[in-house]
Design a protein around this motif. Sequence first.
Motif, short mmCIF file in Angstrom:
data_model
loop_
_atom_site.label_atom_id
_atom_site.label_comp_id
_atom_site.label_asym_id
_atom_site.label_seq_id
_atom_site.Cartn_x
_atom_site.Cartn_y
_atom_site.Cartn_z
N PRO A 171 17.44 86.97 45.54
CA PRO A 171 17.26 88.33 46.08
C PRO A 171 16.05 89.05 45.51
CG PRO A 171 18.86 88.39 44.32
CD PRO A 171 18.43 86.94 44.44
N CYS A 228 12.76 92.56 51.40
CA CYS A 228 13.82 91.83 52.09
C CYS A 228 15.21 92.40 51.83
CB CYS A 228 13.79 90.36 51.68
SG CYS A 228 12.20 89.54 51.95
N VAL A 229 15.46 92.87 50.62
CA VAL A 229 16.81 93.36 50.30
C VAL A 229 17.03 94.81 50.74
CG1 VAL A 229 17.04 91.79 48.34
CG2 VAL A 229 16.18 94.12 47.96
N LEU A 287 19.12 85.52 50.98
CA LEU A 287 18.91 86.30 49.77
C LEU A 287 19.98 86.04 48.72
CD1 LEU A 287 17.95 89.62 51.56
CD2 LEU A 287 16.42 88.23 50.16
N CYS A 340 12.64 88.70 55.83
CA CYS A 340 12.24 87.55 55.04
C CYS A 340 11.05 86.82 55.65
CB CYS A 340 13.41 86.57 54.89
SG CYS A 340 14.82 87.27 54.00
#
Length: 368
Positions: free
Chosen positions: A67, A72-73, A326, A351
């Motif tokens: 992650p 992305c998170v 992730l 991603c």
Amino acid sequence: MHILDKFRDPSIGKGLLNKIVPMAKEAAERLGRPAVFMEVCGTHTVAISKAGLRGILGEYLELRSGPGCPVCVTDYGDIDRMVAFGRQPGITVGTFGDMLRVPGSETSLEREKARGADIRIFYSPADAVDWAAGHPERELVFLGVGFETTAPTVALSVAMAKARGIKNYSVFTAHKVVPPAMHAIMADPDLRIDGFILPGHVSAIIGRKAWDFIAEQYGLPAVVTGFETLDILDSVYNLLGQILSGETRVDNTYTRVVRNEGNVRAQKLLAETFDIADASWRGFGVIPDSGMELKENLRDYDARTRFALEIPPPRAPKGCVCGDLLKGKVTPRDCRLFGKACTPTHPVGPCMVSSEGACSAYYQYERR
């Protein structure tokens, strides 16, 4: 000699690989399967893909992404709220460039900009403060995205705005704290990770000791390392050595940057600016104590407080496995959209958008 020359010496790398391969084979024989190491940082993912290490080590060792990509998170709901700010009259949205193309439920900041929203890229939060000072007729909402690495720069921008009496600058805080996400990963019964390659950038702020819980609570080895190929190979060598010797430690092979206690001044600044709060992570849901929100005395600079916006429930795109990616449960190749419906030109999930995203790294360096 440049300080990094010794970390780019091919002969040293070849020597390390000659040691690592038989160690990985022995570890696989003991485990009854290839060992699985997670590289938590997105920059490590890119370095591993670029160097072709997954292909070289793949027979006896699996390297999984985690992650460690802040873009992305960032949850769909947060992206939707960022878009909503951009649609408000009188508001200018300031952002780092890597957030521009991240898709929300229906659109992205890039698409909204094309439709006329005032969305601007800033190279630093300090530049955003300067812009706000020069445009008092506009409200500037800066998108505070990132881990402990970038949060201090956003904290400084708030201090700058306050010291200069700038009233039209605020921050939408979507910062994340990495260690709680690691707890979530290791508590997941469906995951099987044998060791961790820990992020060098984050560790430079929080220090090596902040990761001791990985060995002490979960009995797993971990290594803080840098971003050169030899840094990563050295961390793999270290992790395999711990597995074969039956030891569990959190080591630091990035001593040229990371200290045990971390950057104490940056930690102090973060503590003075933010309170720790629950936060929603893409793929994980809400992780307790994993986010940052501005302290009560700084709420005049908190965009969440100043501009109460109603947004519909977020919707994730069908088929995108970025959330499981992730968590380290899948690889980009496990996604049926990868390289087909989802490409860097037409990304379905973040991603594939971020330069630190695993899908982007695999697409650029590992499609073949």
